[in-house]
Structures are given as structure tokens and as C-alpha cells.
Scaffold this motif. Structure first.
Motif, mmCIF file in Angstrom:
data_model
loop_
_atom_site.group_PDB
_atom_site.id
_atom_site.type_symbol
_atom_site.label_atom_id
_atom_site.label_comp_id
_atom_site.label_asym_id
_atom_site.label_seq_id
_atom_site.Cartn_x
_atom_site.Cartn_y
_atom_site.Cartn_z
ATOM 1 N N LEU A 255 39.817 90.229 100.296
ATOM 2 C CA LEU A 255 39.672 89.499 99.039
ATOM 3 C C LEU A 255 40.212 88.078 99.177
ATOM 4 N N VAL A 256 41.399 87.963 99.751
ATOM 5 C CA VAL A 256 42.009 86.637 99.882
ATOM 6 C C VAL A 256 41.179 85.763 100.825
ATOM 7 N N LEU A 259 38.093 84.561 98.948
ATOM 8 C CA LEU A 259 38.318 83.481 97.986
ATOM 9 C C LEU A 259 38.634 82.163 98.694
ATOM 10 N N TRP A 260 39.448 82.233 99.715
ATOM 11 C CA TRP A 260 39.788 81.008 100.449
ATOM 12 C C TRP A 260 38.560 80.387 101.084
ATOM 13 N N ASN A 263 35.986 78.886 98.594
ATOM 14 C CA ASN A 263 36.409 77.637 97.966
ATOM 15 C C ASN A 263 36.830 76.574 98.961
ATOM 16 N N SER A 304 31.766 73.866 88.206
ATOM 17 C CA SER A 304 33.042 74.511 88.501
ATOM 18 C C SER A 304 33.224 75.759 87.652
ATOM 19 N N LEU A 307 31.072 78.508 88.897
ATOM 20 C CA LEU A 307 31.656 79.062 90.120
ATOM 21 C C LEU A 307 32.806 80.003 89.765
ATOM 22 N N LEU A 308 33.614 79.573 88.812
ATOM 23 C CA LEU A 308 34.740 80.391 88.371
ATOM 24 C C LEU A 308 34.248 81.741 87.839
ATOM 25 N N LEU A 311 33.076 83.955 90.679
ATOM 26 C CA LEU A 311 34.179 84.517 91.456
ATOM 27 C C LEU A 311 34.915 85.599 90.655
ATOM 28 N N LEU A 312 35.037 85.380 89.349
ATOM 29 C CA LEU A 312 35.677 86.384 88.496
ATOM 30 C C LEU A 312 34.904 87.696 88.532
ATOM 31 N N THR A 315 35.118 89.304 92.025
ATOM 32 C CA THR A 315 36.448 89.836 92.272
ATOM 33 C C THR A 315 36.716 91.065 91.424
ATOM 34 N N LEU A 319 37.552 94.665 92.906
ATOM 35 C CA LEU A 319 38.799 95.383 92.617
ATOM 36 C C LEU A 319 38.500 96.740 91.996
ATOM 37 N N ALA B 11 46.764 86.368 93.748
ATOM 38 C CA ALA B 11 45.947 85.530 94.634
ATOM 39 C C ALA B 11 44.660 85.122 93.943
ATOM 40 N N VAL B 12 44.077 86.076 93.220
ATOM 41 C CA VAL B 12 42.820 85.784 92.528
ATOM 42 C C VAL B 12 43.033 84.700 91.490
ATOM 43 N N SER B 15 43.490 81.225 93.111
ATOM 44 C CA SER B 15 42.286 80.625 93.683
ATOM 45 C C SER B 15 41.299 80.227 92.607
ATOM 46 N N LEU B 16 41.165 81.100 91.601
ATOM 47 C CA LEU B 16 40.203 80.805 90.547
ATOM 48 C C LEU B 16 40.634 79.573 89.780
ATOM 49 N N ALA B 19 39.891 76.552 91.612
ATOM 50 C CA ALA B 19 38.464 76.241 91.595
ATOM 51 C C ALA B 19 38.096 75.500 90.324
ATOM 52 N N ALA B 20 38.644 75.954 89.224
ATOM 53 C CA ALA B 20 38.218 75.384 87.950
ATOM 54 C C ALA B 20 38.931 74.083 87.635
#
Lengths: 331, 438
Positions: A255-256, A259-260, A263, A304, A307-308, A311-312, A315, A319, B11-12, B15-16, B19-20
């Protein structure tokens, strides 16, 4: 359980001494009991609010505005544009949306490959380092070098190595190994994707290595001994013991890394500058361009936010899926 | 298990949120004050061979200014690659320098933000009047019909620098005057690892300067008279194709130049790998790269036919650096004094000599120091055949979008992919569509 008990005990002793005790020690104690953890969280929450949530809220407001250079000095005065910025971003038949979609797909492919390779190399290296041998400590330290170097310096060095005329990569591939007919371009055109992936994996796998190595320390040795007694080979031990035991570690690790990598801005920016080649047009660079290069800050903010949201969702789904799988395994 | 979950959630969130929050901002107001009369901050653009060189050139002058006025100037030399972003950030946050250098092509774009002090008649009066400056330099200080957003500081123009020995070796006695001649000469030179012409294919600003000049020679302007982008006209397409074709079909530019963005073509020139470069004020840098003044010559940038002049024989953009004052400066009077100092005859002579540029101040320009063969060519070009880039608010976006299109076309040419009228047009269409919607 022990920590909760201590806090409870402390709360009780304190409450008997406090002036509020007249209202009944039990009740105040409960308030304290519930309140204390939140009180302790407060500084972190405030900072989180200031550093992340406020800018995030501002970003969301900006995404509904027509924010160009005419308004950046006082962006509050920029006219509202409703959902125009969003509509433009997701209209895949028009150029802005089309370019965003292209960049999104490039980023997805890049992230999947990079995370998979980082994980594979990191895990393989960690497994290999399990056995004690001469020079293990030195090798382990060496493996962590990419992780310890400043990103900028490391990526600039890669950019030099990828140069067409004087770069080390072409020197080795073309001049020494004769693998190519002509020296290739790595920093422009289609190969730029390969260059970016190489640097990203080089930069990312030591982290996977570090985490997996830590995870391996927690697996009891006797499990392996028992398995060996039962006649399980190396591969079977990895499949039946190591990987299942690493599951929770891998869950966070993947997961980490995801995300890294998704982005990542530094690597492509240092490698290619402000105009990335199309084949390596990662979404972070793309949004940066929309905002800071063409000065369409409103559209950039909308991208942005999209994208957020993406990713939400990813993720959250990840999870939910992985923890459900684990619960089943636990049961 | 719980701690892992918590770590994951942490972490989520991090990062999120990152991003925003990529876009943040604040606001600033006011038209400056004199609250802080004893200090100034000055962002200088990187003019010399390195930031250190600039500090060495500028610091003694700033000390001189401090002696005269008692105002201490804090200097920061900003590399070109960061300058526009830094200015933009300063504009948004209101936390900028008092005085700063801007690329003169950005004047109208930065003027549109409203962050720069307008130079009306009164302000110009404080530095000796508008008439002290040459017209071509004033043409790049902001949109027409508005008070200039900046004052010219250094002027530059493009010229053709050629390696005398490489020309002699190829049996050429004089530099080319037209593009046909340049291509013919370039082909004679481009053998055995040597190349005719250098280019900075990945440098967006460099790309746009050449695109603009080729555009002028084809009669294309890139913007309509009412300031709308017009990148895809037949003339614009032909102009850019002609430029990229120097690599793609004429093959007088080495393919490797497609990824150059850090003046590598100039160092190739100094090493004798490339015989010609189109450059603005290269003399100081060439000396730094180990070339003697006799090794190279300067000629006007070629034109389609005849001699350089106006109209389709324009052969350079009006290049240069302007000096601007941030509107919310806390030392407005000091900032004005500093601009007066930097544009005074003495400082103009001194600074422009150090940088190999031309003073935009008339009285300083006529000084004997600016009569060398190299500077004479640049002076003539500025006076007779240079045109200002479009002074429209979207100029800086034009630089990056069309500059990127040219970069991509060079990448195609370098990889041997065909560069056709259709492919040029497609790239320019994409560039135009990226421009802010009106």
C-alpha cells in the motif's frame, strides 16, 4: 489490556483528589477515561488540520474557481466556475481530459510495474540475506544505499547516465556490449518510460527489503525446523510459512509503495524537467504542468481532487479486501 | 494487527493529503510602503557563467549602492529554471523580494497578475524618464496601452556564432547569410562526427525563441491581434517544421541535441564538435569554456533572402532582462532608488560589459565599450531586425506549450520518426488546446 488498565487506575486516583469529585468520582473518572486519549491526540490533530486538512480544503475550493494568473495574487477574488474544471478534466474527447486520461493510464502501468518489481527484488534480497554468511552486514548496508541517498543527487546522477551522447548506459549497452545498433535516447521519446521505471525501482526496492527483513525476524525459527523435519523443501517453506507470515507486513508495504509511486513527483521532475516526455507523463507532473506551467490553477486543483478521490477509493477497497481476507484466515 | 492497520491508515492520510494540497495559496494586498527604508531584497537572474560569477559581479555594485544611500541590498541569484516559479510563488504568498529581475518576455504575463509596480510617468520620472531607454527594449516591458510593468536592464539579441577554424577546414570563407546557405555550409561541415549547427532541443525557452523568429520569417504571429492563441496557422506550422527539419531532413544538427537543455550545444561548439550556434550574447561563456576571441566569429542570424530587416526578414527576438519592483514592497522609495542606480549610465556600462550584453539605455549604448565586432552585430540586430515576443498575458504559457511541442518534435526527429506537416500541426493543436480557456 495492560495500558488501558493503567490509564483507568490513574484516572481514578486523580479524580478522587480533584474538586469535581463532589459530582461523583465514578462519572468524572469516566469522562477522564474517555477524554485523556483524545487530549493526547489533540496536538497531532491540530497539526494535521493545519498542515494537511486546511490546504486540502483550500485546494477543493480552488477547484471550483477560474483561477488563472489574473487572480493568483488574491485568489479569493477569482470568479466561481462551478464544475467546469471537473467537466473539462473528465471530458476524454477534449484535449485536456484526453491528456489527463493518457497520463493516468501511464501512471497506473508505471505504478503496477514499479511496485511489483520493488516488492519482488526486495523480498528476494531479504530472503537471501536470512542466511548468515561472511560480508552479510556489508552487503545489507550496501543494499540500503539508494534509500539513504538524497533523491535529487541520485536522480541527477541517473539523468547523466541516461544521456544519449556521453551517458554510461549507452556506453555499456552500445559501445561495450553491442546490444543496440545505435545509441538509444532514454530521456526523450518512448524509452523514457523504461528510464523512469529503472530509477523508480532502484530507489524503491531497498524500502521493501528493509520492511520484509524486519518482518522475517518475527517468524519463529522452530516453524521452519518443524517443517524441515516434515520434509518440506525451501520453496515449500517459503510458500507455506514465510509468505503467509509476512502477509500483514506485505499488506502495508504494498500500500505504501503504491501511494508513494503513484504520487512520485521528484523522480520524473529531476529526470525530465518541467516537460516530461509523453511516454513518461506521470500524473503528478501532469497536474503540476496544468497548475504551474500553464497557470490553470483551478483545473490543476480539480485534477488533484479527482486524484485524491481515486486514491481514496482504491485504498479503501484494498484495505477492505485485504482485512476481510485476513479475518477469514484468522477464523 | 491493530498497529499495522493504524500505520496503514496514517500512511494513507499523509499521502492523500499531500496529493491534494499540491495547490495552496494565500493572498496579499496593498501597494507598498516605506516601513523598512534601510534594506532591500533583490532577486537577480543568473546572467553569468555561474551563480558565483554573478555574485562577484553584483556584490561590489550593491556595496557601492549601500555607500551612496545607506540601503543594504540582500542579493539572491536565482537560476533560470527556478525563476518563474519563484516569482509565481512570491506573487501568491505576497512574500517576495522588493526588486527582481524578470525575463523580458514574461513582462505581460507577470503584469497580468498585478503583483508588479506599474511604471507610470511619475515613476519613470524618478529614474530619469522613459526617453533614456531604446524603443526596442521598451517594447518588451508589458502589454500595449498599459504602463510598463518593468524597466529594461540588459538587452540581448540572437546572432550566429561560427567556429572560424572549422569553416576554414571545410573550405568556407564567410558565414552564411540565408538559410539555404546555412544548410549548404552545414552539410559540408557535418561529416566524421562533426556537425553544422547546434540546438537545445529540450530547452523550452530556447525552442520558443527560434519558433518565434522562424514564425516571423513566415509571417506567422502565434497570437491574433486581440490576443487569442493562433498556433496552428499554415505559416506557423511551416515555420516550426523548417526549424525542426534542420535536424530531421537537413541533418545538420546532431540528433543528440534533442535532449540538450543545459547549454551543452555551446560546450560542443567550444570543443569544435559543432561549427555554428544561434545564441544570444555567448562571448563571456565561450571565454569561460576556453575559447579565444579569435576562434569564433559573429554574423547576423540568417534570413530567407536578402539582408536582415523588418517584416519577414526579422532575425531575432528582443531578448533581455527587465528590472521590476514588487507592488507590496516595504521600501518603495529605496526600490526606486535602486532601479535608478542600476539603470544609471555608469552601472549600465559596467554590468553590460561584464555580461556581454547591450545597455538598453541610449547614452550608455553609444559608449566605445560596445563597439566590438560581436556587440556591433547584436546592436544592429536590436536596432533593425529584432521583434518583441507577443506582449500578451498568456505569453508564458505560450512559451511552455509551444516550447514543449517543439521539444517533442525534436524527439521524433532524433529517433528517426518522420516530422511531417501533419505531425507538426497535431503537436501545435495540442499546445493551443492547453492554453487557458477564455
Amino acid at each position: 489490556m495492560t495500558t488501558t488498565a493503567t490509564v483507568e487506575a490513574r484516572g481514578r486516583t486523580a479524580s478522587t483528589r480533584s474538586p469535581g469529585a463532589a459530582r461523583g468520582p465514578r462519572r468524572t473518572g469516566r469522562i477522564r477515561r474517555i477524554g485523556l486519549p483524545y487530549l493526547l491526540l489533540l496536538p497531532a490533530l491540530l497539526l494535521e488540520l493545519l498542515v494537511h486538512l486546511v490546504p486540502m480544503a483550500i485546494g477543493i475550493v480552488m477547484s471550483f474557481k477560474e483561477l488563472t494568473q489574473f487572480y493568483i495574487r488574491d485568489w479569493g477574488t477569482a470568479p466561481w466556475s462551478g464544475i467546469d474544471n471537473y467537466r473539462m478534466s473528465v471530458d476524454f474527447n477534449a484535449p485536456v481530459g484526453d491528456a489527463l486520461l493518457h497520463s493516468f493510464l501511464v501512471t497506473c502501468g508505471f505504478t503496477l510495474l514499479s511496485v511489483a518489481l520493488c516488492w519482488l527484488i526486495g523480498t528476494a534480497a531479504a530472503l537471501y540475506m536470512q542466511d548468515t554468511f561472511r560480508g552479510r552486514g556489508l552487503l545489507r548496508a550496501l543494499f540500503l544505499v539508494p534509500y539513504a541517498l538524497p533523491v535529487y543527487a541520485a536522480v541527477v546522477t541517473w539523468a547523466f547516465m541516461f544521456q544519449h551522447d556521453n551517458g554510461l548506459v549507452n556506453h555499456v549497452l552500445h559501445d561495450q556490449l553491442h546490444l543496440t545498433d545505435e545509441p538509444s535516447f532514454w530521456l526523450i521519446g518512448g524509452n523514457s518510460f523504461v528510464a523512469l521505471l529503472t530509477v523508480s525501482v532502484w530507489k524503491g526496492w531497498p524500502f521493501a527489503f528493509l520492511i520484509v527483513m524486519a518482518g522475517l525476524q518475527n517468524i519463529p525459527k522452530d516453524l521452519y525446523e518443524a517443517a524441515a523435519l516434515d520434509g518440506a523443501g525451501l520453496w515449500q517453506q517459503i510458500r507455506r510459512i514465510t509468505l503467509p507470515s509476512l502477509r500483514p507486513v506485505n499488506q502495508v508495504l504494498v500500500l505504501v509503495l503504491f501511494l508513494w509511486t503513484f504520487n512520485d513527483f521528484n523522480t520524473p521532475y529531476v529526470l525530465f524537467g518541467r516537460a516530461a516526455p509523453q511516454a513518461a507523463d506521470l500524473i503528478s507532473i501532469h497536474i503540476y504542468q496544468a497548475s504551474f506551467v500553464t497557470w490553470n490553477f483551478g483545473t490543476g486543483s480539480a485534477m488533484s481532487v479527482l486524484l485524491l478521490l481515486f486514491l481514496l477509493v482504491v485504498t479503501g477497497a484494498y484495505l477492505a479486501l485485504t482485512s476481510r481476507g485476513r479475518r477469514r484466515a484468522d477464523a | 494487527m491493530r498497529s499495522i492497520r493504524a500505520a496503514a491508515v496514517g500512511a494513507v492520510t499523509m499521502s492523500l493529503a499531500l496529493a491534494a494540497s499540491a495547490c495552496g495559496g494565500g493572498s496579499s494586498t496593498g501597494g507598498g510602503s516605506n516601513d523598512s527604508p534601510k534594506t532591500l531584497t533583490y532577486w537577480a537572474s543568473n546572467q553569468g557563467a555561474s551563480i558565483e560569477v554573478d555574485k562577484k559581479v553584483l556584490q561590489p555594485e550593491l556595496d557601492k549602492f549601500e555607500k551612496q544611500t545607506g540601503i543594504k541590498v540582500k542579493l539572491e541569484v536565482v537560476p533560470w529554471s527556478d525563476l518563474l516559479n519563484r516569482i509565481l510563488t512570491a506573487t501568491t504568498s505576497g512574500q517576495g523580494p522588493d526588486v527582481l529581475n524578470i525575463g523580458n518576455t514574461w513582462s505581460a504575463s507577470l503584469q497580468a497578475t498585478g503583483a508588479l509596480l506599474p511604471w507610470d510617468a511619475e515613476n519613470f520620472g524618478k529614474i530619469g524618464g522613459k526617453d533614456r531607454f531604446v524603443d526596442s527594449a521598451l517594447g518588451s516591458t508589458g502589454a500595449q496601452g498599459k504602463d510598463p510593468a518593468a524597466v529594461p536592464l540588459y538587452s540581448m539579441a540572437y546572432a550566429l556564432y561560427y567556429n572560424k577554424k572549422m569553416f576554414a577546414d571545410a573550405g568556407l570563407s564567410k558565414p552564411p547569410a540565408t538559410w539555404d546557405e546555412l544548410i549548404a555550409d552545414g552539410k559540408k561541415i557535418s561529416t566524421g562526427g562533426k556537425w553544422g549547427l547546434g540546438a537545445e532541443g529540450s530547452n523550452l525557452s530556447e525552442n520558443i525563441h527560434h519558433a518565434f523568429v522562424f514564425g516571423k520569417q513566415h509571417g506567422a504571429d502565434f497570437f491574433t491581434s486581440d490576443g487569442k492563441p493562433d498556433f496552428t496557422s499554415e505559416k506557423a506550422v511551416a515555420a516550426i517544421k523548417q526549424y525542426v527539419d534542420l535536424m530531421a531532413t537537413d541533418k545538420i544538427i546532431a540528433p543528440g541535441n534533442a535532449e540538450y537543455a543545459q547549454n551543452q550545444s555551446l560546450s560542443d561548439f567550444a570543443k569544435g564538435k559543432t561549427a555554428m550556434v544561434l545564441w544570444q550574447t555567448a562571448s563571456a561563456t565561450l571565454k569561460n569554456l576556453g575559447m579565444k576571441d579569435d576562434d569564433w566569429g559573429v554574423a547576423p542570424v540568417p534570413v530567407p533572402s536578402g539582408t536582415p530587416g523588418t517584416g519577414t526578414n526579422v532575425n531575432s527576438m528582443v531578448a533581455g532582462i527587465n528590472l521590476a519592483v514588487f507592488k507590496n514592497t516595504r521600501n518603495r522609495d529605496g526600490a526606486t532608488k535602486f532601479v535608478k542606480f542600476m539603470t544609471s549610465d555608469d552601472e549600465q556600462k559596467l554590468l553590460n560589459t561584464a555580461y556581454g550584453s547591450i545597455p538598453p539605455v541610449r547614452s550608455a549604448q553609444s559608449d566605445a565599450a560596445f563597439n566590438s565586432p560581436a556587440t556591433t552585430v547584436l546592436k544592429d540586430t536590436l536596432a533593425k531586425s529584432a521583434a518583441a515576443l507577443p506582449q500578451v498575458a498568456d505569453e508564458s504559457q505560450f512559451e511552455t506549450t509551444v516550447g514543449t511541442a517543439v521539444k517533442e518534435l525534436f524527439a521524433d526527429a532524433a529517433a528517426g520518426r518522420p516530422v511531417t506537416t501533419a505531425s507538426v500541426k497535431a503537436k501545435l493543436e495540442k499546445a493551443q488546446q492547453q492554453m487557458p480557456a477564455k
